[in-house]
Enzyme design. Structure first.
Site, PDB file in Angstrom:
ATOM      1  N   CYS A   1       0.904  -1.165   0.000  1.00  0.00           N
ATOM      2  CA  CYS A   1       0.000   0.000   0.000  1.00  0.00           C
ATOM      3  C   CYS A   1       0.931   1.199   0.000  1.00  0.00           C
ATOM      4  O   CYS A   1       1.206   1.794   1.033  1.00  0.00           O
ATOM      5  CB  CYS A   1      -0.877  -0.007   1.248  1.00  0.00           C
ATOM      6  SG  CYS A   1      -2.095  -1.320   1.248  1.00  0.00           S
TER       7      CYS A   1
ATOM      8  N   ASP B   1      -0.423   0.214  -5.351  1.00  0.00           N
ATOM      9  CA  ASP B   1      -1.484   0.955  -4.662  1.00  0.00           C
ATOM     10  C   ASP B   1      -2.714   0.848  -5.552  1.00  0.00           C
ATOM     11  O   ASP B   1      -2.586   0.782  -6.779  1.00  0.00           O
ATOM     12  CB  ASP B   1      -1.096   2.424  -4.452  1.00  0.00           C
ATOM     13  CG  ASP B   1      -1.888   3.061  -3.317  1.00  0.00           C
ATOM     14  OD1 ASP B   1      -1.340   3.199  -2.201  1.00  0.00           O
ATOM     15  OD2 ASP B   1      -3.074   3.405  -3.540  1.00  0.00           O
TER      16      ASP B   1
ATOM     17  N   CYS C   1      -1.322   3.534  10.984  1.00  0.00           N
ATOM     18  CA  CYS C   1      -1.183   4.769  11.767  1.00  0.00           C
ATOM     19  C   CYS C   1      -2.454   4.927  12.605  1.00  0.00           C
ATOM     20  O   CYS C   1      -2.993   6.022  12.718  1.00  0.00           O
ATOM     21  CB  CYS C   1      -0.874   5.977  10.900  1.00  0.00           C
ATOM     22  SG  CYS C   1      -2.073   6.287   9.609  1.00  0.00           S
TER      23      CYS C   1
HETATM   24  C1  LIG Z   1      -1.330   4.486   4.884  1.00  0.00           C
HETATM   25  S1  LIG Z   1      -1.392   4.830   3.206  1.00  0.00           S
HETATM   26  C2  LIG Z   1       0.197   4.296   2.680  1.00  0.00           C
HETATM   27  C3  LIG Z   1       1.318   5.270   2.961  1.00  0.00           C
HETATM   28  C4  LIG Z   1       2.616   4.839   2.294  1.00  0.00           C
HETATM   29  N1  LIG Z   1       3.008   3.504   2.666  1.00  0.00           N
HETATM   30  C5  LIG Z   1       3.750   5.780   2.598  1.00  0.00           C
HETATM   31  O1  LIG Z   1       4.559   5.527   3.485  1.00  0.00           O
HETATM   32  O2  LIG Z   1       3.860   6.810   1.918  1.00  0.00           O
HETATM   33  C6  LIG Z   1      -2.406   3.536   2.649  1.00  0.00           C
HETATM   34  C7  LIG Z   1      -2.486   3.397   1.139  1.00  0.00           C
HETATM   35  O3  LIG Z   1      -3.198   2.177   0.874  1.00  0.00           O
HETATM   36  C8  LIG Z   1      -3.844   2.338  -0.369  1.00  0.00           C
HETATM   37  N2  LIG Z   1      -4.839   1.244  -0.479  1.00  0.00           N
HETATM   38  C9  LIG Z   1      -6.066   1.178   0.072  1.00  0.00           C
HETATM   39  N3  LIG Z   1      -6.660   0.015  -0.235  1.00  0.00           N
HETATM   40  C10 LIG Z   1      -5.780  -0.670  -1.018  1.00  0.00           C
HETATM   41  C11 LIG Z   1      -5.808  -1.927  -1.678  1.00  0.00           C
HETATM   42  N4  LIG Z   1      -6.874  -2.731  -1.592  1.00  0.00           N
HETATM   43  N5  LIG Z   1      -4.739  -2.308  -2.400  1.00  0.00           N
HETATM   44  C12 LIG Z   1      -3.647  -1.492  -2.519  1.00  0.00           C
HETATM   45  N6  LIG Z   1      -3.565  -0.273  -1.917  1.00  0.00           N
HETATM   46  C13 LIG Z   1      -4.620   0.124  -1.173  1.00  0.00           C
HETATM   47  C14 LIG Z   1      -4.392   3.751  -0.304  1.00  0.00           C
HETATM   48  O4  LIG Z   1      -4.651   4.238  -1.607  1.00  0.00           O
HETATM   49  C15 LIG Z   1      -3.255   4.484   0.400  1.00  0.00           C
HETATM   50  O5  LIG Z   1      -2.398   5.087  -0.555  1.00  0.00           O
END
Ligand SMILES: C[S@@+](CC[C@H](N)C(=O)[O-])C[C@H]1O[C@@H](n2cnc3c(N)ncnc32)[C@H](O)[C@@H]1O
Length: 443
Positions: free
Chosen positions: A256, A280, A378
């Site tokens: 993600c 993502d 988080c």
């Molecule tokens: C907490 S953020 C990630 C932050 C990132 N790891 C960073 O350090 O910059 C969570 C991410 O999960 C993505 N996300 C949500 N559901 C998802 C899925 N089913 N598969 C892949 N990514 C997903 C969201 O679009 C979001 O960008």
């Protein structure tokens, strides 16, 4: 302080943005991006300051408004309620002189095409000062703690000894942390080389907390990829995931990944040994990963893909390390996103926990025996953290928790949740993060 047109516009735009969050359920990021389109760059920081403050203290300011308004305004004039709250916040928590706060706020009603409210706003703000309303005692927990009742209850249940500490940290301003690119230098060397006013975190070689937030692109070395903005707790993830990695090329999945903060940190640590896939499911957010990679001069395979459906995109070659930085309630980063307190609902937590469980189970199949998956959120809520990981461990006999901690003097900074570890918001100025390191047992 002169009453300028710009000052009036700032109050009007702040009221519009706050109203978009409070009544339309928009995110503050969305509302500020819309405001930015209409504002001169010089006016944006004031609008941000007003919006953050009003949303941070939303329940207290709203309760004060109720004390002064005989009856609520019509729903179509909700922006005027937001404007009054902007007025209160200026009078109670900023250095804006009282006369300037009142006149800019009154004039903003005209800019918002509601001149008939100018008199009411003037009277309410003057009453607010005269009756010393900002000092009045809160009548309920929402106004006292500036959190919604369901979240106060949830925090009380999950953190019986720390809930007030968490709430108070959530209502603070978050500092700005840098991650200095270890391929170039340590945070200490960067601080010294550029005489940066900031604080190091013992044990965290790349983290530097700035004394005052700065425009990141004006910091020395930013365009050259020498630094990124990343909270110090978020900086724990990459070294933790990679600790003890096998020699040679390491296959890593960042499941993600957007906007790519941890992706880039992983690449900084691995250098030429990286074979990293960043996915993502939000196509638009993939652009920010690409931009960050380009700025840092790094390379990864970046895919728009759903982490809970690897059958749709995985080529069958296993990974040595998987980072699952799962989508979550973000209750550990409320300082940075005070709108979360207004937008999140209790039922969202159950839905998020279901998604987190699906992702963890689906990604486990992609991990090589002997490999490690680091589950990160988080969030500070048990339901998204140790409950997810605990159930996973009890149903996967090939999974065990690796409780060895690496780098940082993190034992002192974390709460042992078994399974996993929690950093609470505010600890050494960090955001709230949960980590659980899971190993796939060979055979
Ligand atoms: C907490 S953020 C990630 C932050 C990132 N790891 C960073 O350090 O910059 C969570 C991410 O999960 C993505 N996300 C949500 N559901 C998802 C899925 N089913 N598969 C892949 N990514 C997903 C969201 O679009 C979001 O960008």
């Amino acid at each position: 302080m002169a009453i300028t047109k710009a000052g009036v516009r700032q109050r009007a735009e702040a009221a519009i943005a706050i109203d978009a969050v409070v009544t339309e359920g928009r995110s503050l990021d969305w509302a500020l991006a819309r405001a930015d389109e209409k504002l001169d760059p010089a006016d944006r920081s004031m609008v941000r300051m007003l919006c953050f403050g009003c949303l941070r203290y939303h329940w207290q300011l709203r309760a004060q408004l109720r004390m002064l308004l005989e009856r609520p305004l019509k729903a179509r004039d909700s922006v005027i309620e937001s404007l009054l709250i902007v007025g209160f916040f200026q009078l109670s928590d900023t250095r804006v002189p009282d006369h300037a706060a009142v006149s800019t706020t009154v004039d903003a009603a005209r800019l918002l095409r509601r001149p008939k409210y100018a008199g009411l706003i003037n009277a309410v703000l003057r009453n607010y000062m005269r009756r010393n309303i900002s000092e009045s005692e809160a009548q309920d927990d929402e106004a006292r703690f500036n959190h919604p009742a369901w979240l106060i209850e949830h925090l009380r249940k999950d953190w019986p000894d720390h809930w007030q500490q968490i709430i108070s940290a959530n209502n603070d301003r978050a500092p700005m942390w840098l991650r200095v690119n270890g391929q170039h230098m340590t945070a200490a060397a960067y601080q010294q080389a550029h005489a940066i006013d900031g604080q190091l975190l013992p044990g965290a070689d790349q983290a530097l907390r700035l004394e005052k937030p700065a425009a990141v692109d004006e910091l020395p070395g930013f365009e050259l990829g020498h630094l990124s903005v990343q909270d110090a707790a978020a900086q724990m993830a990459a070294p933790w995931l990679l600790a003890g990695h096998p020699d040679g090329v390491v296959r890593v999945l960042d499941a993600c990944a957007a906007p790519g903060g941890k992706t880039c940190h992983l690449l900084e640590l691995l250098g030429a040994d990286a074979d990293l896939t960043a996915i993502d499911n939000d196509k638009k957010r993939l652009t920010s990963i690409q931009e960050n990679l380009a700025r840092l001069g790094m390379d990864a395979t970046v895919l728009a893909a759903d982490a809970s459906k690897p059958g749709e995109w995985w080529n069958g070659v296993g990974f040595d390390r998987i980072l699952l930085d799962a989508p979550c309630s973000a209750t550990g980063v409320i300082r940075r996103h005070p709108d979360i307190k207004l937008l999140r609902r209790q039922e969202d937590i159950h839905a998020l926990a279901r998604r987190q469980r699906q992702m963890l189970a689906a990604l486990w199949a992609l991990l090589n025996p002997g490999g490690r998956l680091l589950y990160v959120t988080c969030s500070v809520l048990v339901e998204e953290n140790e409950a997810v990981v605990g159930d996973f461990l009890s149903t996967h006999t090939d999974a065990r928790e690796d409780r060895v901690l690496h780098d940082y003097n993190i034992r002192d900074l974390m709460y042992d949740k078994t399974p996993g570890f929690q950093v609470l918001p505010g600890t050494q100025g960090m955001d709230g993060f949960y980590f659980a390191s899971l190993e796939k047992v060979s055979g």
